[in-house]
Write a protein that holds these residues in place. Structure first.
Motif, PDB file in Angstrom:
ATOM      1  N   PHE A 186       0.835  -1.211   0.000  1.00 62.02           N
ATOM      2  CA  PHE A 186       0.000   0.000   0.000  1.00 62.02           C
ATOM      3  C   PHE A 186       0.864   1.254   0.000  1.00 62.02           C
ATOM      4  O   PHE A 186       0.661   2.175  -0.801  1.00 62.02           O
ATOM      5  N   LEU A 187       1.839   1.310   0.929  1.00 64.97           N
ATOM      6  CA  LEU A 187       2.712   2.484   1.012  1.00 64.97           C
ATOM      7  C   LEU A 187       3.521   2.655  -0.272  1.00 64.97           C
ATOM      8  O   LEU A 187       3.738   3.777  -0.746  1.00 64.97           O
ATOM      9  N   HIS A 188       3.957   1.536  -0.844  1.00 64.68           N
ATOM     10  CA  HIS A 188       4.720   1.559  -2.094  1.00 64.68           C
ATOM     11  C   HIS A 188       3.908   2.211  -3.206  1.00 64.68           C
ATOM     12  O   HIS A 188       4.374   3.133  -3.895  1.00 64.68           O
ATOM     13  N   ASP A 189       2.650   1.752  -3.385  1.00 67.70           N
ATOM     14  CA  ASP A 189       1.809   2.308  -4.447  1.00 67.70           C
ATOM     15  C   ASP A 189       1.377   3.737  -4.125  1.00 67.70           C
ATOM     16  O   ASP A 189       1.200   4.553  -5.030  1.00 67.70           O
ATOM     17  N   LEU A 190       1.214   4.038  -2.826  1.00 67.08           N
ATOM     18  CA  LEU A 190       0.859   5.400  -2.429  1.00 67.08           C
ATOM     19  C   LEU A 190       1.975   6.377  -2.785  1.00 67.08           C
ATOM     20  O   LEU A 190       1.727   7.440  -3.371  1.00 67.08           O
ATOM     21  N   MET A 221      -2.953   5.433  -8.806  1.00 62.28           N
ATOM     22  CA  MET A 221      -3.981   6.054  -7.977  1.00 62.28           C
ATOM     23  C   MET A 221      -5.084   5.045  -7.670  1.00 62.28           C
ATOM     24  O   MET A 221      -5.523   4.922  -6.513  1.00 62.28           O
ATOM     25  N   SER A 222      -5.532   4.307  -8.671  1.00 64.01           N
ATOM     26  CA  SER A 222      -6.595   3.310  -8.471  1.00 64.01           C
ATOM     27  C   SER A 222      -6.146   2.228  -7.504  1.00 64.01           C
ATOM     28  O   SER A 222      -6.889   1.830  -6.599  1.00 64.01           O
ATOM     29  N   SER A 223      -4.915   1.758  -7.676  1.00 69.71           N
ATOM     30  CA  SER A 223      -4.386   0.687  -6.834  1.00 69.71           C
ATOM     31  C   SER A 223      -4.251   1.128  -5.385  1.00 69.71           C
ATOM     32  O   SER A 223      -4.691   0.427  -4.459  1.00 69.71           O
ATOM     33  N   SER A 224      -3.640   2.303  -5.156  1.00 68.06           N
ATOM     34  CA  SER A 224      -3.408   2.761  -3.776  1.00 68.06           C
ATOM     35  C   SER A 224      -4.722   3.069  -3.063  1.00 68.06           C
ATOM     36  O   SER A 224      -4.875   2.763  -1.870  1.00 68.06           O
ATOM     37  N   LEU A 243      -6.723  -2.607 -11.021  1.00 68.27           N
ATOM     38  CA  LEU A 243      -7.245  -3.378  -9.892  1.00 68.27           C
ATOM     39  C   LEU A 243      -6.890  -4.860 -10.018  1.00 68.27           C
ATOM     40  O   LEU A 243      -6.587  -5.527  -9.022  1.00 68.27           O
ATOM     41  N   LEU A 244      -6.893  -5.375 -11.240  1.00 67.40           N
ATOM     42  CA  LEU A 244      -6.549  -6.785 -11.450  1.00 67.40           C
ATOM     43  C   LEU A 244      -5.063  -7.041 -11.202  1.00 67.40           C
ATOM     44  O   LEU A 244      -4.689  -8.042 -10.586  1.00 67.40           O
ATOM     45  N   VAL A 278     -10.189  -0.437   0.843  1.00 68.88           N
ATOM     46  CA  VAL A 278     -10.804  -1.776   0.920  1.00 68.88           C
ATOM     47  C   VAL A 278      -9.947  -2.770   1.699  1.00 68.88           C
ATOM     48  O   VAL A 278     -10.373  -3.309   2.727  1.00 68.88           O
ATOM     49  N   ILE A 279      -8.722  -3.024   1.237  1.00 70.29           N
ATOM     50  CA  ILE A 279      -7.930  -4.107   1.798  1.00 70.29           C
ATOM     51  C   ILE A 279      -7.464  -3.817   3.224  1.00 70.29           C
ATOM     52  O   ILE A 279      -7.664  -4.644   4.132  1.00 70.29           O
ATOM     53  N   LEU A 280      -6.841  -2.652   3.468  1.00 69.39           N
ATOM     54  CA  LEU A 280      -6.367  -2.352   4.820  1.00 69.39           C
ATOM     55  C   LEU A 280      -7.525  -2.213   5.805  1.00 69.39           C
ATOM     56  O   LEU A 280      -7.412  -2.618   6.967  1.00 69.39           O
TER      57      LEU A 280
END
Length: 308
Positions: free
Chosen positions: A43-47, A200-203, A83-84, A209-211
């Motif tokens: 998450f932090l990586h993609d953020l 942006m979509s991934s983070s 997302l995939l 959702v996930i965290l």
């Protein structure tokens, strides 16, 4: 081709730096830390990667292009691909590592270019020659034999869950390349625009959702002001550059040729682990690494274009 190879080299750097993060004390000190670490670090990586892309977008004055891209059908396809490949693919990857080890996970996930080639032929109508199939098989075999060593000392977890998660990862990564490739057929969407949308979509999905589902926000905030976060920030730089090169390769030579070049990160990781982590390197690893790179080049090069 150079962009595709650079994506593999830069992703290897990203991977090695993230391995330092995942081995740090605050990520392994408790059972909770071990469970949350892969998801929080991703998450932090993609953020951070999203932040780099925001800076690039502002500096290059591409804000209006992003708005236009998001309003199009192609932009929505890129969100789907993000997302995939991001939350779904990466979550499958870390779950597989936790249950069947890094070796078997790498073996299963390394098949994603082959799956992607099939998807590219069916959905993008890309033409693939027999010599490219040979190169792809050669590269995947190199990854399998190289990854086998990493699994010998793994104790193991839920075998079925691990294999299912590995397959989900494989399908997610293959789908991302093909769907994003389709989205970038719109000439109004550049590879930089596509990556902005992707990160942006991934983070956002990871955070919202996930965290939230895992209840990992408290752990995230408790670790955000540690030295590990600095390493994640640095990894985010290399990850962003890697994705830029990867998306550029998809845009220029097609998903079926870009994916085998990207998977060379497996070989480059051996080299960077030796340089940065001082891990031992064997002749066996060097030979397999060269086989992976050679196979990837064979699967991606158009001999006629190269001759011209």
């Amino acid at each position: 081709m150079i962009s595709g190879l650079l994506s593999g080299i830069l992703w290897a750097l990203d991977t090695v730096i993230l391995s330092i993060v995942l081995a740090s004390t605050n990520y392994v000190s408790t059972p909770e830390a071990l469970m949350f670490a892969p998801f929080v670090s991703t998450f932090l990586h993609d953020l951070f990667s999203s932040i780099w892309m925001i800076i690039i977008t502002i500096v290059k004055k591409q804000t209006n292009e992003i708005k236009r891209a998001l309003s199009t059908k192609s932009g929505k396809f890129i969100i789907l691909g993000a997302l995939l490949g991001g939350p779904i693919g990466m979550s499958g990857y870390v779950i597989a590592i936790n249950n069947i080890g890094p070796g078997l996970t790498s073996i299963i996930s390394s098949i994603y270019p082959a799956v992607g080639v099939i998807f590219s032929i069916i959905f993008l109508k890309e033409k693939v020659k027999p010599i490219q199939i040979f190169g792809l098989i050669l590269s995947i075999l190199g990854v399998i034999f190289l990854s086998y060593q990493a699994n010998k000392d793994f104790a193991g977890g839920n075998l079925i869950l691990g294999f299912v998660a590995g397959i989900v990862c494989c399908l997610g990564w293959a789908s991302e390349a093909v769907i994003v490739g389709y989205g970038m057929k719109d000439e109004g969407i550049s590879d930089e625009n596509a990556l902005f949308i992707r990160q942006m979509s991934s983070s956002i999905f990871y955070g919202v959702v996930i965290l939230t589902f895992l209840g990992a926000w408290k752990f995230t905030f408790s670790n955000i002001y540690t030295s590990s976060t600095l390493y994640v920030l640095i990894a985010g730089v290399f990850g962003t550059m890697s994705y830029l090169m990867y998306y550029r390769a998809i845009n220029k030579i097609g998903a079926s040729k870009a994916m085998p070049l990207n998977i060379t990160y497996t070989a480059w990781s051996v080299f960077f682990s030796f340089i940065i982590l001082k891990q031992s390197i064997t002749l066996y690893s060097i030979i397999l690494g060269l086989i992976i790179i050679l196979g990837s080049i064979i699967s991606s090069v158009d001999l006629k274009e190269l001759k011209n």
